[in-house]
Design a protein around this motif. Structure first.
Motif, PDB file in Angstrom:
ATOM      1  N   LEU A  97       0.828  -1.203   0.000  1.00  0.00           N
ATOM      2  CA  LEU A  97       0.000   0.000   0.000  1.00  0.00           C
ATOM      3  C   LEU A  97       0.864   1.256   0.000  1.00  0.00           C
ATOM      4  CD1 LEU A  97      -2.679   1.545   0.282  1.00  0.00           C
ATOM      5  CD2 LEU A  97      -2.514   1.189   2.765  1.00  0.00           C
ATOM      6  N   ALA A  98       1.920   1.268   0.809  1.00  0.00           N
ATOM      7  CA  ALA A  98       2.820   2.419   0.857  1.00  0.00           C
ATOM      8  C   ALA A  98       3.491   2.645  -0.488  1.00  0.00           C
ATOM      9  CB  ALA A  98       3.864   2.208   1.949  1.00  0.00           C
ATOM     10  N   ASN A  99       3.984   1.565  -1.099  1.00  0.00           N
ATOM     11  CA  ASN A  99       4.594   1.679  -2.429  1.00  0.00           C
ATOM     12  C   ASN A  99       3.601   2.201  -3.468  1.00  0.00           C
ATOM     13  OD1 ASN A  99       6.491  -1.205  -1.667  1.00  0.00           O
ATOM     14  ND2 ASN A  99       7.391   0.769  -2.129  1.00  0.00           N
ATOM     15  N   TYR A 100       2.382   1.677  -3.405  1.00  0.00           N
ATOM     16  CA  TYR A 100       1.346   2.094  -4.355  1.00  0.00           C
ATOM     17  C   TYR A 100       1.007   3.576  -4.176  1.00  0.00           C
ATOM     18  CZ  TYR A 100      -3.084   2.203  -6.897  1.00  0.00           C
ATOM     19  OH  TYR A 100      -4.087   2.525  -7.778  1.00  0.00           O
ATOM     20  N   SER A 101       0.881   4.002  -2.925  1.00  0.00           N
ATOM     21  CA  SER A 101       0.548   5.399  -2.640  1.00  0.00           C
ATOM     22  C   SER A 101       1.628   6.337  -3.170  1.00  0.00           C
ATOM     23  CB  SER A 101       0.372   5.604  -1.130  1.00  0.00           C
ATOM     24  OG  SER A 101      -0.673   4.814  -0.626  1.00  0.00           O
ATOM     25  N   LEU A 102       2.893   5.982  -2.919  1.00  0.00           N
ATOM     26  CA  LEU A 102       3.999   6.838  -3.354  1.00  0.00           C
ATOM     27  C   LEU A 102       4.158   6.822  -4.863  1.00  0.00           C
ATOM     28  CD1 LEU A 102       4.480   7.017  -0.347  1.00  0.00           C
ATOM     29  CD2 LEU A 102       6.911   6.646  -0.745  1.00  0.00           C
ATOM     30  N   SER A 103       3.755   5.730  -5.510  1.00  0.00           N
ATOM     31  CA  SER A 103       3.827   5.664  -6.973  1.00  0.00           C
ATOM     32  C   SER A 103       2.738   6.503  -7.630  1.00  0.00           C
ATOM     33  CB  SER A 103       3.694   4.208  -7.439  1.00  0.00           C
ATOM     34  OG  SER A 103       4.717   3.407  -6.901  1.00  0.00           O
ATOM     35  N   ASN A 104       1.711   6.847  -6.844  1.00  0.00           N
ATOM     36  CA  ASN A 104       0.562   7.570  -7.413  1.00  0.00           C
ATOM     37  C   ASN A 104       0.323   8.917  -6.743  1.00  0.00           C
ATOM     38  OD1 ASN A 104      -0.976   5.625  -9.406  1.00  0.00           O
ATOM     39  ND2 ASN A 104      -0.266   4.354  -7.707  1.00  0.00           N
ATOM     40  N   VAL A 105       1.409   9.580  -6.293  1.00  0.00           N
ATOM     41  CA  VAL A 105       1.237  10.897  -5.692  1.00  0.00           C
ATOM     42  C   VAL A 105       0.569  11.838  -6.681  1.00  0.00           C
ATOM     43  CG1 VAL A 105       3.154  10.710  -4.059  1.00  0.00           C
ATOM     44  CG2 VAL A 105       3.574  11.622  -6.349  1.00  0.00           C
ATOM     45  N   SER A 106      -0.289  12.692  -6.166  1.00  0.00           N
ATOM     46  CA  SER A 106      -1.022  13.730  -6.909  1.00  0.00           C
ATOM     47  C   SER A 106      -2.144  13.171  -7.776  1.00  0.00           C
ATOM     48  CB  SER A 106      -0.078  14.591  -7.767  1.00  0.00           C
ATOM     49  OG  SER A 106       0.255  13.944  -8.992  1.00  0.00           O
ATOM     50  N   THR A 107      -2.394  11.868  -7.701  1.00  0.00           N
ATOM     51  CA  THR A 107      -3.434  11.240  -8.516  1.00  0.00           C
ATOM     52  C   THR A 107      -4.713  11.088  -7.707  1.00  0.00           C
ATOM     53  OG1 THR A 107      -1.741   9.973  -9.683  1.00  0.00           O
ATOM     54  CG2 THR A 107      -3.995   9.214  -9.919  1.00  0.00           C
ATOM     55  N   LEU A 108      -5.857  11.270  -8.370  1.00  0.00           N
ATOM     56  CA  LEU A 108      -7.141  11.035  -7.720  1.00  0.00           C
ATOM     57  C   LEU A 108      -7.334   9.536  -7.521  1.00  0.00           C
ATOM     58  CD1 LEU A 108      -9.538  13.515  -9.559  1.00  0.00           C
ATOM     59  CD2 LEU A 108      -8.939  13.555  -7.149  1.00  0.00           C
ATOM     60  N   LEU A 109      -7.529   9.118  -6.279  1.00  0.00           N
ATOM     61  CA  LEU A 109      -7.654   7.698  -5.968  1.00  0.00           C
ATOM     62  C   LEU A 109      -8.886   7.460  -5.096  1.00  0.00           C
ATOM     63  CD1 LEU A 109      -3.927   6.943  -5.038  1.00  0.00           C
ATOM     64  CD2 LEU A 109      -5.101   6.231  -7.126  1.00  0.00           C
ATOM     65  N   SER A 110      -9.717   6.543  -5.522  1.00  0.00           N
ATOM     66  CA  SER A 110     -10.856   6.147  -4.687  1.00  0.00           C
ATOM     67  C   SER A 110     -10.429   4.958  -3.839  1.00  0.00           C
ATOM     68  CB  SER A 110     -12.051   5.758  -5.564  1.00  0.00           C
ATOM     69  OG  SER A 110     -11.743   4.596  -6.323  1.00  0.00           O
ATOM     70  N   TYR A 111     -11.116   4.766  -2.724  1.00  0.00           N
ATOM     71  CA  TYR A 111     -10.797   3.628  -1.871  1.00  0.00           C
ATOM     72  C   TYR A 111     -10.995   2.310  -2.622  1.00  0.00           C
ATOM     73  CZ  TYR A 111     -10.476   6.618   2.269  1.00  0.00           C
ATOM     74  OH  TYR A 111     -10.096   7.560   3.185  1.00  0.00           O
ATOM     75  N   SER A 112     -12.023   2.250  -3.470  1.00  0.00           N
ATOM     76  CA  SER A 112     -12.281   1.012  -4.212  1.00  0.00           C
ATOM     77  C   SER A 112     -11.140   0.721  -5.190  1.00  0.00           C
ATOM     78  CB  SER A 112     -13.617   1.099  -4.958  1.00  0.00           C
ATOM     79  OG  SER A 112     -13.606   2.188  -5.878  1.00  0.00           O
ATOM     80  N   LYS A 113     -10.594   1.754  -5.804  1.00  0.00           N
ATOM     81  CA  LYS A 113      -9.489   1.557  -6.747  1.00  0.00           C
ATOM     82  C   LYS A 113      -8.237   1.051  -6.021  1.00  0.00           C
ATOM     83  CE  LYS A 113      -6.804   3.934 -10.327  1.00  0.00           C
ATOM     84  NZ  LYS A 113      -6.623   5.217 -11.073  1.00  0.00           N
ATOM     85  N   ILE A 114      -7.925   1.661  -4.878  1.00  0.00           N
ATOM     86  CA  ILE A 114      -6.745   1.225  -4.116  1.00  0.00           C
ATOM     87  C   ILE A 114      -6.974  -0.177  -3.573  1.00  0.00           C
ATOM     88  CG2 ILE A 114      -5.175   1.779  -2.237  1.00  0.00           C
ATOM     89  CD1 ILE A 114      -6.125   4.656  -2.344  1.00  0.00           C
ATOM     90  N   SER A 115      -8.198  -0.471  -3.145  1.00  0.00           N
ATOM     91  CA  SER A 115      -8.527  -1.792  -2.624  1.00  0.00           C
ATOM     92  C   SER A 115      -8.305  -2.859  -3.685  1.00  0.00           C
ATOM     93  CB  SER A 115      -9.979  -1.819  -2.135  1.00  0.00           C
ATOM     94  OG  SER A 115     -10.343  -3.103  -1.695  1.00  0.00           O
ATOM     95  N   ASN A 116      -8.746  -2.581  -4.907  1.00  0.00           N
ATOM     96  CA  ASN A 116      -8.555  -3.533  -6.003  1.00  0.00           C
ATOM     97  C   ASN A 116      -7.079  -3.736  -6.312  1.00  0.00           C
ATOM     98  OD1 ASN A 116     -11.313  -3.905  -6.332  1.00  0.00           O
ATOM     99  ND2 ASN A 116     -11.505  -2.279  -7.863  1.00  0.00           N
ATOM    100  N   ALA A 117      -6.284  -2.651  -6.192  1.00  0.00           N
ATOM    101  CA  ALA A 117      -4.866  -2.726  -6.537  1.00  0.00           C
ATOM    102  C   ALA A 117      -4.044  -3.451  -5.478  1.00  0.00           C
ATOM    103  CB  ALA A 117      -4.302  -1.321  -6.747  1.00  0.00           C
ATOM    104  N   THR A 118      -4.463  -3.354  -4.216  1.00  0.00           N
ATOM    105  CA  THR A 118      -3.661  -3.906  -3.119  1.00  0.00           C
ATOM    106  C   THR A 118      -4.236  -5.181  -2.506  1.00  0.00           C
ATOM    107  OG1 THR A 118      -4.798  -2.522  -1.473  1.00  0.00           O
ATOM    108  CG2 THR A 118      -2.803  -1.610  -2.513  1.00  0.00           C
ATOM    109  N   GLY A 119      -5.520  -5.442  -2.772  1.00  0.00           N
ATOM    110  CA  GLY A 119      -6.138  -6.624  -2.180  1.00  0.00           C
ATOM    111  C   GLY A 119      -6.590  -6.422  -0.751  1.00  0.00           C
ATOM    112  N   LEU A 120      -6.508  -5.192  -0.249  1.00  0.00           N
ATOM    113  CA  LEU A 120      -6.963  -4.890   1.102  1.00  0.00           C
ATOM    114  C   LEU A 120      -8.450  -4.562   1.097  1.00  0.00           C
ATOM    115  CD1 LEU A 120      -4.024  -2.610   2.296  1.00  0.00           C
ATOM    116  CD2 LEU A 120      -4.726  -4.725   3.432  1.00  0.00           C
ATOM    117  N   SER A 121      -9.156  -4.954   2.122  1.00  0.00           N
ATOM    118  CA  SER A 121     -10.549  -4.543   2.253  1.00  0.00           C
ATOM    119  C   SER A 121     -10.589  -3.035   2.468  1.00  0.00           C
ATOM    120  CB  SER A 121     -11.214  -5.248   3.434  1.00  0.00           C
ATOM    121  OG  SER A 121     -10.676  -4.778   4.659  1.00  0.00           O
ATOM    122  N   VAL A 122     -11.719  -2.419   2.183  1.00  0.00           N
ATOM    123  CA  VAL A 122     -11.835  -0.971   2.337  1.00  0.00           C
ATOM    124  C   VAL A 122     -11.599  -0.560   3.785  1.00  0.00           C
ATOM    125  CG1 VAL A 122     -13.415   0.997   2.203  1.00  0.00           C
ATOM    126  CG2 VAL A 122     -13.321  -0.650   0.329  1.00  0.00           C
TER     127      VAL A 122
END
Length: 428
Positions: free
Chosen positions: A247-272
């Motif tokens: 999640l930390a790597n994903y967040s830092l790779s997408n700085v300044s980008t609009l991100l929904s919780y559902s999109k990050i959840s799908n990318a990381t496999g974490l529940s909302v």
């Protein structure tokens, strides 16, 4: 313990703080903290690991000795060491050993570094604050904002003043590089040379002072791992540590980008629910920040349905940990502008309708300033139209429109075009 204390307090024998501890002064960061040394309240210095909190402490100690405070009346102790006992009993022992060594007369200055490592530290500080009154001045540091919890706020209400320390500002970066700022317009080319380095290198003091890129990459990677493992995984007893790191790597790779919780959840496999919890931990460790949508309705602004924008505390740290294979100048410029706004302690958001405005700064009087950030002088029409759409939407509430550029400077259609390097220097 006595040997350790003497090692960490060399001014007891030498009468001064060694130059290696003081390093390079940061007047912008230090000025307010020095003013607070004379009052009774506890000073709590917070900020991400390795941003220079300990050095600020040493500089404050040097200031006190310079003002005539006896060296033996100043105690520094680093609580980030792997002590077996992490209870307030350790604090009792430290204070007791200190008194036994010196029996200092008059006001005592107690500097406790990384205090968040001690369970229930706030109870101990409150007890000694109330018991000793003006006789003790506490200066604390912490690398996690959870130390400013509701419980802490209740226990130390009216007893503590918090000061946040960031990695170096661009002005401080120039000081570390030995560059004397006189006239930004005359020195433009030299300043741009340093700014381009700062944009990618970031502002962690040890990184700025090191020229070897490989060493800095290793150092920043270590900072990143230390923040995740020591401040979050161990401190929070996280079981899904691999997911947290992802999640930390994903967040830092997408700085300044609009991100929904559902999109990050799908990318990381974490529940909302886990995702929200882990993002909070990353924020509390000062690694990332989440920016909310601007609305006059607080409910709409923080709604889970509204995407967030994620930013990192430092560009260098972001570059060392992100999965990216391009220069990413535009994202780095926007991330730098975000951190500068945080440093200025203003209230700000993003806004989006047809087009997006990177930052909306809300003044104390309710006036709004729209800011878009680029890293070029070849401005896309969409950047201009977004600001104009923002002004049309909010009308008279808008007091200013700013477009941050690489080097373009002008005013046109109510938009001020300002070079990002000038803006972060505060000269425009």
């Amino acid at each position: 313990m006595k040997q350790l204390m003497k090692m960490w307090n060399p001014w007891w024998t030498e009468g001064k703080v060694p130059a290696s501890k003081k390093r390079i002064s940061r007047p912008e960061t230090l000025e307010t903290i020095l003013k607070l040394l004379d009052i009774r309240e506890v000073i709590c210095i917070t900020g991400v690991r390795r941003c220079g909190k300990s050095t600020v402490m040493y500089q404050a100690i040097d200031h006190l000795i310079g003002k005539g405070v006896k060296p033996e009346n100043i105690l520094y102790f680093n609580l980030d060491e792997p002590f077996e006992d992490k209870s307030i009993g350790l604090l009792d022992r430290i204070f007791g050993e200190y008194i036994e060594i010196h029996v200092p007369k008059g006001r005592k200055y107690i500097f406790l570094d990384e205090i968040q490592n001690i369970k229930d530290w706030e109870q101990w500080v409150k007890k000694f604050y109330d018991l000793y009154g003006e006789e003790i001045k506490f200066v604390l540091t912490g690398s996690n904002s959870s130390m400013l919890s509701d419980q802490l706020s209740t226990l130390l209400t009216g007893r503590m003043i918090t000061q946040h320390v960031f990695p170096l500002s661009f002005k401080e970066y120039l000081d570390f590089e030995g560059f004397e700022l006189k006239d930004p317009d005359i020195q433009r080319n030299e300043i741009l040379h340093y700014f381009n380095k700062y944009l990618f290198k970031g502002g962690f003091p040890e990184v700025v002072l090191e020229d070897d890129m490989d060493i800095n990459h290793l150092r920043l990677t270590e900072y990143f791992n230390s923040i995740l493992l020591r401040d979050i995984v161990v401190g929070r007893n996280i079981r899904e540590s691999a997911k947290l790191i992802e999640l930390a790597n994903y967040s830092l790779s997408n700085v300044s980008t609009l991100l929904s919780y559902s999109k990050i959840s799908n990318a990381t496999g974490l529940s909302v629910n886990s995702l929200k919890e882990y993002l909070l931990y990353l924020e509390q460790a000062y690694l990332i920040y989440q920016l909310n949508f601007f609305s006059y309705s607080v409910k709409d602004s923080i709604s889970i349905k509204m995407p967030k924008k994620v930013y990192c505390i430092d560009n260098g740290l972001r570059n060392s940990a992100a999965f990216t294979f391009s220069a990413d100048e535009g994202r780095l410029a926007e991330n730098l502008a975000f951190v500068e706004l945080k440093r200025r302690k203003v209230e700000f958001f993003y806004w989006k309708e047809k087009r997006e405005v990177d930052f909306v700064v809300k003044g104390i009087d309710g006036a709004l300033t729209g800011i878009n950030c680029t890293c070029t002088d070849h401005i896309r029409q969409g950047e201009i139209n977004a600001l104009l759409e923002f002004k049309e939407h909010f009308g008279e509430k808008v007091s200013g429109l700013i477009l941050l550029t690489k080097n373009l400077e002008k005013k046109e259609n109510d938009i001020s075009y300002v070079p990002l390097w000038k803006w972060v220097l505060g000269t425009r």
